[in-house]
Design a protein around this motif. Sequence first.
Motif, mmCIF file in Angstrom:
data_model
loop_
_atom_site.group_PDB
_atom_site.id
_atom_site.type_symbol
_atom_site.label_atom_id
_atom_site.label_comp_id
_atom_site.label_asym_id
_atom_site.label_seq_id
_atom_site.Cartn_x
_atom_site.Cartn_y
_atom_site.Cartn_z
ATOM 1 N N ASN A 1 0.847 -1.182 0.000
ATOM 2 C CA ASN A 1 0.000 0.000 0.000
ATOM 3 C C ASN A 1 0.892 1.245 0.000
ATOM 4 O O ASN A 1 1.517 1.586 0.986
ATOM 5 C CB ASN A 1 -0.890 -0.058 1.258
ATOM 6 N N THR B 1 0.196 4.432 -0.103
ATOM 7 C CA THR B 1 -0.202 5.505 0.810
ATOM 8 C C THR B 1 0.362 5.243 2.190
ATOM 9 O O THR B 1 0.885 6.137 2.854
ATOM 10 C CB THR B 1 -1.748 5.585 0.901
ATOM 11 N N GLU B 2 0.266 3.983 2.585
ATOM 12 C CA GLU B 2 0.744 3.654 3.916
ATOM 13 C C GLU B 2 2.265 3.807 4.010
ATOM 14 O O GLU B 2 2.787 4.303 5.005
ATOM 15 C CB GLU B 2 0.333 2.228 4.271
ATOM 16 N N ASN C 1 3.031 7.434 4.209
ATOM 17 C CA ASN C 1 2.768 7.927 5.572
ATOM 18 C C ASN C 1 3.890 7.525 6.521
ATOM 19 O O ASN C 1 4.303 8.299 7.377
ATOM 20 C CB ASN C 1 1.436 7.371 6.108
HETATM 21 C C1 LIG Z 1 -3.862 2.076 2.097
HETATM 22 O O1 LIG Z 1 -3.535 2.719 3.334
HETATM 23 C C2 LIG Z 1 -4.335 3.838 3.606
HETATM 24 C C3 LIG Z 1 -3.733 4.523 4.839
HETATM 25 O O2 LIG Z 1 -3.450 3.600 5.852
HETATM 26 C C4 LIG Z 1 -5.771 3.395 3.781
HETATM 27 O O3 LIG Z 1 -6.578 4.528 4.069
HETATM 28 C C5 LIG Z 1 -6.235 2.712 2.516
HETATM 29 O O4 LIG Z 1 -7.533 2.172 2.702
HETATM 30 C C6 LIG Z 1 -5.296 1.587 2.121
HETATM 31 N N1 LIG Z 1 -5.662 1.073 0.822
HETATM 32 C C7 LIG Z 1 -5.793 -0.206 0.591
HETATM 33 C C8 LIG Z 1 -6.145 -0.567 -0.812
HETATM 34 O O5 LIG Z 1 -5.650 -1.041 1.448
#
Ligand SMILES: *[C@@H]1O[C@H](CO)[C@@H](O)[C@H](O)[C@H]1NC(C)=O
Length: 583
Positions: free
Chosen positions: A497, A499-500, A503
């Motif tokens: 992920n 985004t994670e 972060n």
């Molecule tokens: C990826 O991580 C973000 C932040 O933790 C979260 O909001 C999001 O749902 C995640 N996306 C997936 C596809 O798991």
Amino acid sequence: MGLPAMAIVLLMALLQTGTAAAETRAFSKARDAITEPSHAQYEYIVVGGGTAGCAIAATLSEHYKVLLLERGGTPYGNPSIERLEGWADLLRDDPTESSERSPIQAFRSADGVHNRRARVLGGGSAINAGFYNRASDAEVRAAGWKPKSVQEAYEWVEERIASPASLGPWQKALKNGLVQAGVTPDNGLTYEHIQGTKLGHSIFDAQGRRHTAADLLFSANDELLTVLTFASAQRIIFNVSDENKQPRATGVEYTDSRNATHFAYLQDGFQNEVILSAGALGSPQLLLLSGIGSCEHLAEFNITCHVDLSAVGAEMVDNPINAIVLVSPNPLETSLISVAGITHEGVVIEGASGGNWTWQWPGMGQLNIFPPLERSVEMISLVQTNLQNLSSNTKEQIDQSGFILSKVYDPISSGTLRLKSRDVSQNPYVKFNYYTHPRDVETCIRGVKYLHKLLQTPAFQGFRYTTVTPIIALLYPELSSSEGERTDGAYIPDLKNRTETANWCRDTVTTIWHFHGGCVLGKVVDKRYRVFGVRSLRVVDGSTFTKSPGTNPQATVMMLGRYVGVRMLKDRKIAEETVNSRN
Ligand SMILES: *[C@@H]1O[C@H](CO)[C@@H](O)[C@H](O)[C@H]1NC(C)=O
Ligand SMILES: Cc1cc2nc3c(=O)[nH]c(=O)nc-3n(C[C@H](O)[C@H](O)[C@H](O)COP(=O)(O)OP(=O)(O)OC[C@H]3O[C@@H](n4cnc5c(N)ncnc54)[C@H](O)[C@@H]3O)c2cc1C
Ligand SMILES: *[C@@H]1O[C@H](CO)[C@@H](O)[C@H](O)[C@H]1NC(C)=O
Ligand SMILES: *[C@@H]1O[C@H](CO)[C@@H](O)[C@H](O)[C@H]1NC(C)=O
Ligand SMILES: *[C@@H]1O[C@H](CO)[C@@H](O)[C@H](O)[C@H]1NC(C)=O
Ligand SMILES: *[C@@H]1O[C@H](CO)[C@@H](O)[C@H](O)[C@H]1NC(C)=O
Ligand SMILES: *[C@@H]1O[C@H](CO)[C@@H](O)[C@H](O)[C@H]1NC(C)=O
């Protein structure tokens, strides 16, 4: 203490007596500023006895009468400074700004990251992790330096203070692991900043003894150099009486440890100058306090503006790092940075091991388990108490750990420095804006990929638990619910992920203390490091960099001091000969 440990302590004591002569020499060279008259004259006044300042002062003293002003004391005789094992204690020292006699001045940037600056003769080289590496050829070209003179200046420094870094079992595993992870070629022992994995040099010698930039003063001309400690420059004095000409620096006002004011003036005469080498925080701060900067900003503090130069305090950069802690089932050596993985993707990977650093880390300002703005002083002491309260068994296990960092080599994000008060002893306001540019985050994510690969390499298997141990839960309780792989203390996002992972980059950011800028080349100083808009004033230190050069910067900071000093001697000789031949 076990027998082997006793033997080491005894050996250290013996080694220390062996170098007592060198210490005495250094002590006789520096004296407390309270011994100085209230007015004195010199041909050069160097402000800041740090990494660059010692090199340039030693060089100029070969022919001219030089004053070196350092706000801190000397590094000699302080075991936390002189011994590699003392490093954690050194950085833990004085987390507040309270003690004016501490060699460390802590600061916290507006980003929330806790940081450290030097307040001691030798500057950053007296408190740093010792790793010593030259700039790349491309960096030398970009700065407009002459390669041959650069080479000579590096060699002058290296003959005096550099040694090959030592390579214990853990650093060896890091080196082999990096090669196995694809950071190739293996470049062996080298000073160069080139792609691949290398063993670097260090200012710690084979006995673990630190050689700071203050040791460069052994090469100074004793007759012509005055070194004052606990001498805090308040401002540069300018003569503005000639309206047709730019203001000329004529001296420096400084205070001693009893708060008495002294004036050091430049002798009347040909080409005498003030040189500012107060570091990336100190140099822009002193220019502002002396009336060089944004006039609008200076007006807020009722400072008379001599030159409206808004570039002063701009382009402040600190290279972000993200790190993992790896608890090891096998004993490992106490080491500081010895090895570097220089990738072609903009990250450099380095590490340190043993030495109790894991649980001292919060007190050293490297608390990366909370986002920067949440790293309050209260939070740090709470974490420390928690760690102190662990059973001695657990502590022993935690001590046995390595710290591996990924550094963004050339970040795009930058920030600013501003005055907070007219008191030079107070830290200025500074913000680095870590990871505000998306490219820097992308670079961090590429670093995380290398960390993952490194953890999987055969070379590293002896130094990591293969199963998650309860230690992690103790060290990082708030991570228990997070996604991602937890590798024996090394919490690292799984990269699935983005985004994670992004972060994680922002939330665990800390500093490797390579902050630079504020008086950058081309904007605040010209090619010869002369400050725009005034006469007889240069800035020579890490504040002039637009980029932290070399794998780590200190070698190039010292080189720059030597390089500019040699150049000034040459230029002055030519100019004086020209005048003489005319007369
Ligand atoms: C990826 O991580 C973000 C932040 O933790 C979260 O909001 C999001 O749902 C995640 N996306 C997936 C596809 O798991
Ligand atoms: C904890 C730490 C670890 C690091 N690890 C490494 C490493 O392993 N390898 C590496 O290459 N680099 C490392 N660095 C970075 C490196 O040490 C610095 O980039 C370098 O020392 C900066 O040199 P400088 O001359 O610009 O400033 P400094 O060395 O900081 O010199 C500035 C000097 O000016 C003095 N000063 C400031 N204001 C005044 C005033 N008003 N009056 C009088 N004196 C004043 C200060 O006390 C200081 O001595 C580290 C830095 C730190 C802090
Ligand atoms: C300032 O410079 C002028 C010449 O430009 C000189 O006459 C004067 O004495 C100087 N003043 C001081 C205080 O040095
Ligand atoms: C030092 O002197 C200045 C100005 O005279 C004063 O404001 C300051 O409080 C003094 N500091 C100390 C520690 O005495
Ligand atoms: C600047 O001077 C003005 C007028 O003398 C005064 O009101 C103000 O408090 C001063 N500001 C500072 C920061 O010293
Ligand atoms: C680590 O800290 C413990 C407790 O303070 C101490 O007994 C031990 O000697 C330290 N180890 C090292 C390597 O400094
Ligand atoms: C640490 O231990 C002491 C006594 O051993 C106890 O009083 C204190 O509450 C503990 N602190 C924390 C934060 O757990």
